[in-house]
Motif scaffolding. Structure first.
Motif, PDB file in Angstrom:
ATOM      1  N   GLY A   1    -132.148 -36.688 -15.240  1.00  0.00           N
ATOM      2  CA  GLY A   1    -131.633 -37.999 -14.852  1.00  0.00           C
ATOM      3  C   GLY A   1    -131.262 -38.129 -13.383  1.00  0.00           C
ATOM      4  O   GLY A   1    -131.282 -39.232 -12.835  1.00  0.00           O
TER       5      GLY A   1
ATOM      6  N   VAL B   1    -131.750 -41.489 -10.959  1.00  0.00           N
ATOM      7  CA  VAL B   1    -130.679 -42.169 -10.212  1.00  0.00           C
ATOM      8  C   VAL B   1    -131.012 -42.207  -8.719  1.00  0.00           C
ATOM      9  O   VAL B   1    -130.827 -43.235  -8.059  1.00  0.00           O
TER      10      VAL B   1
ATOM     11  N   HIS C   1    -123.121 -35.386 -11.145  1.00  0.00           N
ATOM     12  CA  HIS C   1    -124.015 -35.753 -12.250  1.00  0.00           C
ATOM     13  C   HIS C   1    -123.875 -34.763 -13.392  1.00  0.00           C
ATOM     14  O   HIS C   1    -124.168 -35.085 -14.540  1.00  0.00           O
TER      15      HIS C   1
ATOM     16  N   VAL D   1    -120.620 -40.173 -13.251  1.00  0.00           N
ATOM     17  CA  VAL D   1    -121.523 -41.215 -13.713  1.00  0.00           C
ATOM     18  C   VAL D   1    -121.089 -41.956 -14.984  1.00  0.00           C
ATOM     19  O   VAL D   1    -121.890 -42.672 -15.577  1.00  0.00           O
TER      20      VAL D   1
ATOM     21  N   ASN E   1    -124.123 -45.134 -14.821  1.00  0.00           N
ATOM     22  CA  ASN E   1    -125.497 -45.337 -14.348  1.00  0.00           C
ATOM     23  C   ASN E   1    -126.138 -46.532 -15.030  1.00  0.00           C
ATOM     24  O   ASN E   1    -125.768 -46.914 -16.145  1.00  0.00           O
TER      25      ASN E   1
ATOM     26  N   ARG F   1    -134.062 -32.373 -22.036  1.00  0.00           N
ATOM     27  CA  ARG F   1    -134.106 -30.974 -21.614  1.00  0.00           C
ATOM     28  C   ARG F   1    -133.555 -30.188 -22.809  1.00  0.00           C
ATOM     29  O   ARG F   1    -132.548 -30.597 -23.417  1.00  0.00           O
TER      30      ARG F   1
ATOM     31  N   GLU G   1    -122.026 -35.210 -22.002  1.00  0.00           N
ATOM     32  CA  GLU G   1    -123.068 -36.031 -21.381  1.00  0.00           C
ATOM     33  C   GLU G   1    -122.450 -36.898 -20.289  1.00  0.00           C
ATOM     34  O   GLU G   1    -121.850 -37.931 -20.566  1.00  0.00           O
ATOM     35  N   PRO G   2    -122.582 -36.471 -19.033  1.00  0.00           N
ATOM     36  CA  PRO G   2    -121.975 -37.217 -17.927  1.00  0.00           C
ATOM     37  C   PRO G   2    -122.285 -38.715 -18.006  1.00  0.00           C
ATOM     38  O   PRO G   2    -121.389 -39.542 -17.942  1.00  0.00           O
TER      39      PRO G   2
ATOM     40  N   LEU H   1    -129.284 -41.106 -19.809  1.00  0.00           N
ATOM     41  CA  LEU H   1    -130.138 -42.261 -19.545  1.00  0.00           C
ATOM     42  C   LEU H   1    -131.025 -42.572 -20.745  1.00  0.00           C
ATOM     43  O   LEU H   1    -131.443 -43.709 -20.927  1.00  0.00           O
TER      44      LEU H   1
HETATM   45  C1  GLC Z   1    -127.129 -35.377 -15.262  1.00  0.00           C
HETATM   46  C2  GLC Z   1    -126.455 -35.599 -16.597  1.00  0.00           C
HETATM   47  C3  GLC Z   1    -126.817 -36.902 -17.277  1.00  0.00           C
HETATM   48  C4  GLC Z   1    -126.871 -38.041 -16.276  1.00  0.00           C
HETATM   49  C5  GLC Z   1    -127.769 -37.674 -15.117  1.00  0.00           C
HETATM   50  C6  GLC Z   1    -127.863 -38.779 -14.074  1.00  0.00           C
HETATM   51  O1  GLC Z   1    -128.299 -34.668 -15.318  1.00  0.00           O
HETATM   52  O2  GLC Z   1    -126.681 -34.507 -17.476  1.00  0.00           O
HETATM   53  O3  GLC Z   1    -125.886 -37.188 -18.287  1.00  0.00           O
HETATM   54  O4  GLC Z   1    -127.341 -39.210 -16.901  1.00  0.00           O
HETATM   55  O5  GLC Z   1    -127.291 -36.536 -14.471  1.00  0.00           O
HETATM   56  O6  GLC Z   1    -126.614 -39.125 -13.552  1.00  0.00           O
END
Ligand code: GLC
Ligand code: ADP
Length: 481
Positions: free
Chosen positions: A18, A22, A165, A217, A250, A305, A382-383, A386
């Motif tokens: 992700g 972003v 992230h 995020v 996000n 992943r 999970e930050p 997406l």
């Molecule tokens: C990271 C996180 C995911 C997030 C992404 C983009 O890889 O694991 O949760 O959506 O970054 O910010």
């Protein structure tokens, strides 16, 4: 307002997750708001030639890096795409490996070089940003270089933001290794900044300490990382800096993820045609993946992943319980061999019902988002996440664990009021995941009209970058000198 984005991935050049999405979507959204945006990336060998061929050489210089003053070549290759300028830092010694990440021992020197060279090229190009917006640990040293070696140079007027992230990755290594490669002063290798423990230093920790602002995020993840369960050892550090920490959720690029214009799909559709077109996409998916082509079956997708973060042990635990003659499972992912092999085993055991596509495949990802009925995201943490946002945009119902951005973006289905966007469960427990999937199944198989309404509701939900880009802009403005 001028913003330099510094990070290690950006779609379509290089993406492992992700972060790449972003780094693509946020600068574009800010350009639409009238900002000037530049994205600074390593010129990895794995960037496809079709992009490399379009890059234009902007100049080069030698830059000192290590504590013994060794100098390294910094070349600048540039591309402009839809109003965003992309500057790639060229150095064969550091970036000529196959993949972006090769192993921490090599990655530490690579990203020391990258962080310092990012600021050096801004001075060289005489493009002085108001904000340097740094992403994840690979850009973690930027705020430190900015306030030390570059403080009295032109770029020193910029303010810095670090976005987390994923806190699991921090760039931790022996103190002497980082001292040597960063060339940063001994003073910074103290507990409040770079020191991790008696023997180790931590690049991300230093960046978080020196940044003017820290974001992550989602709001829930911003709270979670201040607790020992989610703080990855930095919860105390983050609590100390909580005054400058906030969460901005996000979005996704709604032009890139647009089912009405997606050429990779068997049938393009919008909110009005989704109910007629999903069966066509489902059928195409079943045929492409060797699943029994039966429109009555419910397809559960998983695009991820394959790492511990993603809750795959829960999925493995319950997979046999999903095999009921009415359900098919499609997994697309690569990563930990433990999970790759488990999913391969299930595919061979339940041929025609389970498909494990162990690879990274953008095209197939689009086809699964469109052809599946529901998407599993049962993450341990999970930050933001997406895949649940893309799923909703494609009329596919997310089934998620209530953590981080999953909690902030998926409103659980309410049976009494017939509202919500998906199904969720709270504790990290396979029985609860199975419970959430069974709820989804019962709505799908017994209350199809309500299910279909949710599909349409999800497609209408605003998952674009617009609101979040405005929040970033407000944050940038609050830092203006
Ligand atoms: C990271 C996180 C995911 C997030 C992404 C983009 O890889 O694991 O949760 O959506 O970054 O910010
Ligand atoms: P993370 O960054 O933690 O991997 P996100 O949900 O933020 O998780 O982003 C994952 C992104 O990577 C999404 O765009 C998703 O579609 C994509 N993705 C993940 N695995 C694959 C794969 N095997 N093939 C294609 N795309 C994938």
């Amino acid at each position: 307002m001028k913003i330099a984005f510094i990070g290690s991935e950006c779609y379509p050049f290089v993406k492992t997750g992700g972060l790449g999405d972003v780094m693509y979507a946020l600068p574009r959204a800010l350009v639409r708001e009238g900002c000037e945006a530049r994205v600074i990336l390593p010129l990895y060998n794995c960037i496809p030639d079709k992009f490399k061929e379009k890059m234009v050489y902007q100049g080069s210089f030698m830059m000192d890096l290590t504590s013994d003053g060794r100098t390294f070549y910094v070349g600048i290759m540039e591309s402009v795409m839809d109003g965003v300028t992309y500057d790639f830092i060229d150095n064969r010694e550091f970036f000529d490996w196959g993949n972006p990440y090769t192993g921490l021992w090599e990655d530490i020197p690579k990203y020391c070089f990258f962080s310092k060279a990012s600021l050096a090229i801004l001075n060289y190009l005489d493009w002085i940003p108001d904000i340097v917006h740094c992403h994840d640990w690979q850009a973690g040293l930027v705020p430190l270089y900015l306030r030390t070696k570059f403080d009295s140079t032109p770029v020193g007027r910029a303010r810095s933001i670090v976005t987390i992230h994923n806190l699991r990755f921090q760039g931790i290594c022996g103190i002497e290794h980082l001292k040597y490669w960063s060339g940063l002063s001994d003073m910074l290798f103290d507990y409040p900044v770079l020191k991790h423990n008696e023997n180790e230093a931590n690049m991300f920790k230093g960046g978080l300490a020196y940044a003017d602002r820290v974001t992550t995020v989602s709001s829930t993840y911003a709270r979670e990382i201040q607790t020992p369960d989610y703080g990855e050892g930095l919860d105390g550090h983050l609590r100390y800096h909580s005054g400058k920490l906030s969460g901005i959720v996000n979005g996704i690029d709604v032009e890139l993820w647009d089912s009405a214009a997606d050429k990779l799909l068997a049938a393009q559709y919008d909110r009005n045609s989704v109910l007629a077109c999903k069966p066509l996409n489902k059928n195409a998916l079943q045929k492409a993946l060797g699943l029994e082509p039966d429109g009555e079956k419910m397809i559960l997708g998983l695009i991820s992943r394959l790492t511990d973060q993603k809750g795959l042990d829960l999925v493995n635990d319950i997979l046999p319980h999903l095999i009921d003659g009415n359900t098919q499972v499609v997994v697309l992912g690569t990563g930990d061999p433990r999970y790759e092999n488990a999913f391969r085993y299930y595919e061979s055991k339940y041929k025609g019902t389970v498909c494990a596509y162990i690879s990274y495949n953008e095209g197939l990802a689009h086809q699964i988002y469109a052809g599946a009925d529901a998407l599993l995201v049962p993450s341990l943490f999970e930050p933001c996440g997406l895949t649940q946002l893309i799923a909703m945009r494609y009329g596919t119902i997310p089934i998620v664990r209530e953590t981080g951005g999953l909690k902030d973006t998926v409103e659980p289905y309410n049976w009494d009021e017939d509202t919500g966007n998906g199904f969720s469960f709270n504790w990290y427990d396979s029985g609860l995941l199975l419970g959430a999937i069974n709820q989804a199944k019962s709505l799908f198989f017994t209350e199809r009209a309500r299910w279909d309404k949710m599909v349409c509701r999800d497609m209408e939900k605003d998952v674009s970058w617009e609101r979040s880009a405005a929040q970033y802009l407000e944050l940038y403005r609050s830092l203006e000198r």
